[in-house]
Write a protein that holds these residues in place. Structure first.
Motif, PDB file in Angstrom:
ATOM      1  N   ASP A 191       2.084   5.344   7.948  1.00 39.42           N
ATOM      2  CA  ASP A 191       1.067   6.480   7.410  1.00 39.42           C
ATOM      3  C   ASP A 191       0.377   5.905   7.607  1.00 39.42           C
ATOM      4  OD1 ASP A 191       3.626   7.747   6.912  1.00 39.42           O
ATOM      5  OD2 ASP A 191       3.789   6.747   5.538  1.00 39.42           O
ATOM      6  N   PHE A 192      -0.506   4.828   7.009  1.00 38.34           N
ATOM      7  CA  PHE A 192      -1.720   4.107   6.943  1.00 38.34           C
ATOM      8  C   PHE A 192      -2.613   3.815   8.469  1.00 38.34           C
ATOM      9  CE2 PHE A 192      -0.514   4.036   2.142  1.00 38.34           C
ATOM     10  CZ  PHE A 192      -1.830   5.136   1.687  1.00 38.34           C
ATOM     11  N   VAL A 193      -2.185   2.719   8.633  1.00 38.49           N
ATOM     12  CA  VAL A 193      -2.208   2.679  10.058  1.00 38.49           C
ATOM     13  C   VAL A 193      -1.943   3.642  10.693  1.00 38.49           C
ATOM     14  CG1 VAL A 193      -1.237   0.946  11.715  1.00 38.49           C
ATOM     15  CG2 VAL A 193      -0.804   0.302   9.618  1.00 38.49           C
ATOM     16  N   LYS A 194      -1.555   4.643  10.919  1.00 37.95           N
ATOM     17  CA  LYS A 194      -1.274   5.812  11.571  1.00 37.95           C
ATOM     18  C   LYS A 194      -2.252   6.252  12.285  1.00 37.95           C
ATOM     19  CE  LYS A 194       0.427   7.422  15.909  1.00 37.95           C
ATOM     20  NZ  LYS A 194       0.414   6.767  16.873  1.00 37.95           N
ATOM     21  N   TYR A 195      -2.493   6.431  10.218  1.00 40.25           N
ATOM     22  CA  TYR A 195      -4.321   7.881   9.665  1.00 40.25           C
ATOM     23  C   TYR A 195      -5.177   7.252  10.756  1.00 40.25           C
ATOM     24  CZ  TYR A 195      -7.778  10.518   8.000  1.00 40.25           C
ATOM     25  OH  TYR A 195      -8.408  11.457   7.393  1.00 40.25           O
ATOM     26  N   GLU A 196      -4.987   5.881  10.449  1.00 38.25           N
ATOM     27  CA  GLU A 196      -6.332   4.917  10.798  1.00 38.25           C
ATOM     28  C   GLU A 196      -6.198   5.245  12.485  1.00 38.25           C
ATOM     29  OE1 GLU A 196      -6.726   1.274   9.259  1.00 38.25           O
ATOM     30  OE2 GLU A 196      -7.778   1.884   7.683  1.00 38.25           O
ATOM     31  N   GLU A 197      -5.228   5.376  13.417  1.00 38.46           N
ATOM     32  CA  GLU A 197      -5.228   4.981  15.015  1.00 38.46           C
ATOM     33  C   GLU A 197      -5.920   6.339  15.513  1.00 38.46           C
ATOM     34  OE1 GLU A 197      -1.378   5.188  17.745  1.00 38.46           O
ATOM     35  OE2 GLU A 197      -1.721   3.473  16.526  1.00 38.46           O
ATOM     36  N   VAL A 198      -4.622   7.456  14.605  1.00 38.17           N
ATOM     37  CA  VAL A 198      -5.269   8.658  15.428  1.00 38.17           C
ATOM     38  C   VAL A 198      -6.561   8.970  15.205  1.00 38.17           C
ATOM     39  CG1 VAL A 198      -4.647  11.178  15.135  1.00 38.17           C
ATOM     40  CG2 VAL A 198      -2.729   9.364  15.051  1.00 38.17           C
ATOM     41  N   HIS A 199      -6.913   8.873  13.856  1.00 37.79           N
ATOM     42  CA  HIS A 199      -8.258   9.569  13.565  1.00 37.79           C
ATOM     43  C   HIS A 199      -9.462   8.391  13.822  1.00 37.79           C
ATOM     44  CE1 HIS A 199      -6.798  13.105  12.100  1.00 37.79           C
ATOM     45  NE2 HIS A 199      -5.683  12.280  11.413  1.00 37.79           N
TER      46      HIS A 199
ATOM     47  N   MET B 100       0.711  -1.068  -0.003  1.00 40.72           N
ATOM     48  CA  MET B 100      -0.259  -0.090   0.101  1.00 40.72           C
ATOM     49  C   MET B 100       1.097   1.270  -0.285  1.00 40.72           C
ATOM     50  SD  MET B 100      -3.297   0.167   2.514  1.00 40.72           S
ATOM     51  CE  MET B 100      -4.398   0.896   2.559  1.00 40.72           C
ATOM     52  N   LYS B 101       0.715   1.822  -1.051  1.00 39.33           N
ATOM     53  CA  LYS B 101       1.995   3.499  -1.585  1.00 39.33           C
ATOM     54  C   LYS B 101       0.718   4.171  -1.893  1.00 39.33           C
ATOM     55  CE  LYS B 101       5.902   0.534  -1.018  1.00 39.33           C
ATOM     56  NZ  LYS B 101       7.115   0.759  -2.676  1.00 39.33           N
ATOM     57  N   ILE B 102       1.349   5.661  -1.724  1.00 35.81           N
ATOM     58  CA  ILE B 102       1.028   6.964  -2.453  1.00 35.81           C
ATOM     59  C   ILE B 102       1.859   7.410  -2.543  1.00 35.81           C
ATOM     60  CG2 ILE B 102      -0.744   8.069  -0.795  1.00 35.81           C
ATOM     61  CD1 ILE B 102      -2.594   8.621  -2.409  1.00 35.81           C
ATOM     62  N   ALA B 103       1.916   7.935  -3.986  1.00 35.30           N
ATOM     63  CA  ALA B 103       3.222   9.192  -3.436  1.00 35.30           C
ATOM     64  C   ALA B 103       2.433  10.172  -4.309  1.00 35.30           C
ATOM     65  CB  ALA B 103       3.782   8.803  -5.197  1.00 35.30           C
ATOM     66  N   LEU B 104       3.054  11.226  -3.626  1.00 34.04           N
ATOM     67  CA  LEU B 104       2.553  12.230  -3.527  1.00 34.04           C
ATOM     68  C   LEU B 104       3.407  13.562  -3.822  1.00 34.04           C
ATOM     69  CD1 LEU B 104       0.303  12.697   0.190  1.00 34.04           C
ATOM     70  CD2 LEU B 104      -0.424  12.081  -1.902  1.00 34.04           C
ATOM     71  N   VAL B 105       2.911  14.838  -4.243  1.00 36.46           N
ATOM     72  CA  VAL B 105       3.393  16.338  -4.613  1.00 36.46           C
ATOM     73  C   VAL B 105       3.691  17.341  -3.709  1.00 36.46           C
ATOM     74  CG1 VAL B 105       4.486  17.304  -6.110  1.00 36.46           C
ATOM     75  CG2 VAL B 105       3.551  15.503  -6.996  1.00 36.46           C
ATOM     76  N   VAL B 106       4.612  17.575  -2.575  1.00 40.60           N
ATOM     77  CA  VAL B 106       4.314  18.607  -1.864  1.00 40.60           C
ATOM     78  C   VAL B 106       5.113  20.030  -2.834  1.00 40.60           C
ATOM     79  CG1 VAL B 106       4.703  19.644   0.845  1.00 40.60           C
ATOM     80  CG2 VAL B 106       4.803  17.044  -0.207  1.00 40.60           C
ATOM     81  N   ILE B 107       4.272  21.398  -2.596  1.00 36.38           N
ATOM     82  CA  ILE B 107       4.933  22.312  -3.110  1.00 36.38           C
ATOM     83  C   ILE B 107       4.650  23.295  -1.932  1.00 36.38           C
ATOM     84  CG2 ILE B 107       4.553  24.277  -4.522  1.00 36.38           C
ATOM     85  CD1 ILE B 107       2.155  21.797  -6.174  1.00 36.38           C
ATOM     86  N   THR B 108       5.871  23.846  -2.188  1.00 28.26           N
ATOM     87  CA  THR B 108       6.295  24.926  -1.587  1.00 28.26           C
ATOM     88  C   THR B 108       6.847  25.965  -2.160  1.00 28.26           C
ATOM     89  OG1 THR B 108       9.176  24.448  -0.600  1.00 28.26           O
ATOM     90  CG2 THR B 108       7.155  23.534   0.569  1.00 28.26           C
TER      91      THR B 108
ATOM     92  N   HIS C   3       2.641  13.245   8.016  1.00 31.50           N
ATOM     93  CA  HIS C   3       3.179  12.034   8.555  1.00 31.50           C
ATOM     94  C   HIS C   3       4.442  11.107   7.623  1.00 31.50           C
ATOM     95  CE1 HIS C   3       3.123   7.976  10.550  1.00 31.50           C
ATOM     96  NE2 HIS C   3       2.835   8.581  11.698  1.00 31.50           N
ATOM     97  N   SER C   4       4.934  10.949   6.786  1.00 33.24           N
ATOM     98  CA  SER C   4       5.531  10.610   5.890  1.00 33.24           C
ATOM     99  C   SER C   4       6.881  11.484   6.658  1.00 33.24           C
ATOM    100  CB  SER C   4       5.685   9.790   5.034  1.00 33.24           C
ATOM    101  OG  SER C   4       6.525   9.554   3.845  1.00 33.24           O
ATOM    102  N   GLU C   5       6.987  12.759   5.855  1.00 32.46           N
ATOM    103  CA  GLU C   5       8.018  13.315   6.011  1.00 32.46           C
ATOM    104  C   GLU C   5       8.000  13.317   8.140  1.00 32.46           C
ATOM    105  OE1 GLU C   5       7.745  17.107   4.546  1.00 32.46           O
ATOM    106  OE2 GLU C   5       8.453  15.783   2.599  1.00 32.46           O
ATOM    107  N   LYS C   6       7.208  13.379   9.049  1.00 34.45           N
ATOM    108  CA  LYS C   6       8.092  12.998  10.138  1.00 34.45           C
ATOM    109  C   LYS C   6       8.612  11.494  10.730  1.00 34.45           C
ATOM    110  CE  LYS C   6       6.519  13.882  14.547  1.00 34.45           C
ATOM    111  NZ  LYS C   6       4.968  13.766  15.265  1.00 34.45           N
ATOM    112  N   ARG C   7       7.646  10.696  10.036  1.00 31.66           N
ATOM    113  CA  ARG C   7       8.386   9.338  10.453  1.00 31.66           C
ATOM    114  C   ARG C   7       9.409   9.106   9.593  1.00 31.66           C
ATOM    115  NH1 ARG C   7       7.904   5.146   7.256  1.00 31.66           N
ATOM    116  NH2 ARG C   7       6.684   6.328   5.774  1.00 31.66           N
ATOM    117  N   ARG C   8      10.334  10.166   8.879  1.00 28.21           N
ATOM    118  CA  ARG C   8      11.734   9.749   8.108  1.00 28.21           C
ATOM    119  C   ARG C   8      12.590  10.394   8.679  1.00 28.21           C
ATOM    120  NH1 ARG C   8      10.324   7.082   2.826  1.00 28.21           N
ATOM    121  NH2 ARG C   8       8.508   6.885   2.689  1.00 28.21           N
ATOM    122  N   GLY C   9      12.298  11.784   9.213  1.00 27.51           N
ATOM    123  CA  GLY C   9      12.938  12.335  10.028  1.00 27.51           C
ATOM    124  C   GLY C   9      12.858  13.919   9.089  1.00 27.51           C
ATOM    125  N   THR C  10      12.725  13.801   8.143  1.00 21.16           N
ATOM    126  CA  THR C  10      12.557  15.238   7.337  1.00 21.16           C
ATOM    127  C   THR C  10      12.118  16.223   7.903  1.00 21.16           C
ATOM    128  OG1 THR C  10      11.182  14.336   5.932  1.00 21.16           O
ATOM    129  CG2 THR C  10      12.794  14.013   5.131  1.00 21.16           C
TER     130      THR C  10
END
Length: 93
Positions: free
Chosen positions: A22-30, A1-9, A52-59
């Motif tokens: 990330d999906f598991v944590k989303y279900e848990e939190v929400h 299970m994966k999804i690629a996103l584009v983040v624009i800053t 969450h993906s960036e936080k989990r990876r430390g970015t």
């Protein structure tokens, strides 16, 4: 299970790949199933997955609201191959 996103800053466009954790944590939190999310996906959901993906990876060390303040836009990466619950076809026969 994966999804690629584009983040624009203001300074970059970056690809963020959200994975099973990330999906598991989303279900848990929400307290909501992914089946519900898939039928009613919101921009905030996409942002949460990317954060969450960036936080989990430390970015990032920012909390969700602060991280959102740095983002101008987010979208599903349509250039990436579509990945569903199974990343490859199952053999038939």
């Amino acid at each position: 299970m994966k999804i690629a996103l584009v983040v624009i800053t203001p300074t970059e466009r970056r690809k963020v790949v959200c994975e099973f954790a990330d999906f598991v944590k989303y279900e848990e939190v929400h307290n909501v199933s992914m089946a519900t999310i898939e039928s009613n996906l919101k921009t905030r959901d996409l942002a949460w997955f990317a954060w969450h993906s960036e936080k989990r990876r430390g970015t990032t060390t920012l909390d969700f609201e602060s991280w959102c303040g740095t983002v101008e836009g987010i979208s599903i990466d349509t250039e990436d191959e579509k990945l569903g619950p199974l990343e490859s076809s199952q053999a038939t026969g």
